[in-house]
Design a protein around this motif. Structure first.
Motif, PDB file in Angstrom:
ATOM      1  N   LEU A 111       0.822  -1.213   0.000  1.00 55.29           N
ATOM      2  CA  LEU A 111       0.000   0.000   0.000  1.00 55.29           C
ATOM      3  C   LEU A 111       0.850   1.255   0.000  1.00 55.29           C
ATOM      4  N   GLU A 112       1.978   1.211   0.674  1.00 55.13           N
ATOM      5  CA  GLU A 112       2.833   2.403   0.757  1.00 55.13           C
ATOM      6  C   GLU A 112       3.456   2.728  -0.596  1.00 55.13           C
ATOM      7  N   ALA A 113       3.933   1.700  -1.285  1.00 55.11           N
ATOM      8  CA  ALA A 113       4.546   1.905  -2.605  1.00 55.11           C
ATOM      9  C   ALA A 113       3.509   1.905  -3.718  1.00 55.11           C
ATOM     10  N   GLN A 114       2.254   1.611  -3.390  1.00 53.71           N
ATOM     11  CA  GLN A 114       1.151   1.624  -4.353  1.00 53.71           C
ATOM     12  C   GLN A 114       1.408   0.658  -5.518  1.00 53.71           C
ATOM     13  N   PRO A 132      -3.117   3.964  -8.392  1.00 58.19           N
ATOM     14  CA  PRO A 132      -3.094   5.351  -7.904  1.00 58.19           C
ATOM     15  C   PRO A 132      -3.434   5.426  -6.420  1.00 58.19           C
ATOM     16  N   GLU A 133      -3.093   6.546  -5.802  1.00 59.34           N
ATOM     17  CA  GLU A 133      -3.295   6.713  -4.365  1.00 59.34           C
ATOM     18  C   GLU A 133      -4.765   6.599  -3.979  1.00 59.34           C
ATOM     19  N   SER A 134      -5.650   7.162  -4.797  1.00 57.28           N
ATOM     20  CA  SER A 134      -7.081   7.115  -4.486  1.00 57.28           C
ATOM     21  C   SER A 134      -7.591   5.677  -4.445  1.00 57.28           C
ATOM     22  N   ASP A 209       3.247  -1.436 -17.444  1.00 57.02           N
ATOM     23  CA  ASP A 209       4.522  -1.309 -18.145  1.00 57.02           C
ATOM     24  C   ASP A 209       5.570  -0.662 -17.247  1.00 57.02           C
ATOM     25  N   LEU A 210       5.157   0.359 -16.493  1.00 55.50           N
ATOM     26  CA  LEU A 210       6.090   1.040 -15.609  1.00 55.50           C
ATOM     27  C   LEU A 210       6.588   0.095 -14.535  1.00 55.50           C
ATOM     28  N   GLY A 211       5.681  -0.728 -14.001  1.00 58.36           N
ATOM     29  CA  GLY A 211       6.076  -1.677 -12.962  1.00 58.36           C
ATOM     30  C   GLY A 211       7.074  -2.686 -13.479  1.00 58.36           C
TER      31      GLY A 211
END
Length: 225
Positions: A111-114, A132-134, A209-211
């Protein structure tokens, strides 16, 4: 050609194939081939005979219309089932597959690193899905409501969801929404990002893709690979 003659020819052809299979079986048993050796021999035989497998037909998936997708998620949100809301958004707004979805453990969620760790996904490869954070706040509430869960998504019997159960859940909301188009777990894709923004699942596909790039970089692999 009379039907009787055609059936006789089909039977004769099937009989010849059966004889051929028996002959090949005897040869394989005589040579004491295991599965890997048999595959190797079969490949070599096809190569000598010049046999090639026909190319697979690639059919583009039909994307659900934006209006139907909106009606579907309105039915999901109207149910008040927080677990279903999170589960279906992860499924429909990411590249995660059903088998991967039902295998997500609580410890896989950061949860912290989302991000969510996908273990042994397609091609037996690990990767991350970012959120995303939401959406993280909603996911946190879901986990807090089920503190004894081993998996993020579990049934009332405290067992993880099955692929069949996911299909049944999708079919249930499809009926509630009154959508005419055929709906199944692999069909959905966000038509544009503004709908995803409103439902709390913005930019999920870019996050996949970013992950993957971040995971490679953490292992010292250039992101271009």
């Amino acid at each position: 050609m009379p039907v009787g003659n055609k059936n006789a020819q089909d039977f004769a052809g099937a009989s010849e194939k059966t004889k051929l299979v028996r002959q090949i079986t005897r040869l394989v048993r005589r040579a004491c081939l295991d599965d890997e050796q048999f595959r190797s021999v079969s490949t070599a035989a096809r190569r000598q005979l010049g046999l090639r497998r026909p190319p697979r037909s690639r059919v583009l998936p039909r994307i659900l219309p934006k209006a139907s997708l909106k009606k579907f998620f309105e039915a999901v949100d109207g149910s008040g089932n927080l677990q279903h809301q999170i589960m279906l958004r992860l499924l429909f707004y990411t590249a995660v597959r059903v088998r991967e979805l039902v295998s997500i453990r609580v410890e896989d969620v950061d949860l912290e690193a989302q991000k969510i760790f996908i273990c042994q996904g397609k091609g037996s490869k690990d990767r991350y899905i970012l959120f995303p954070e939401s959406f993280g706040l909603t996911l946190k509430a879901c986990l807090a409501g089920h503190p004894n869960n081993r998996y993020v998504f579990e049934s009332q019997r405290c067992t993880r969801y099955t692929a069949r159960r996911i299909e049944q859940t999708v079919a249930h909301y499809h009926e509630l929404a009154g959508i005419c188009e055929r709906v199944h777990p692999h069909l959905f894709s966000a038509p544009d990002t503004h709908l995803a923004d409103r439902t709390g699942a913005s930019r999920f596909r870019d996050s996949v893709d970013l992950g993957a790039r971040q995971q490679k970089e953490s292992r010292g692999v250039p992101a271009s690979f």
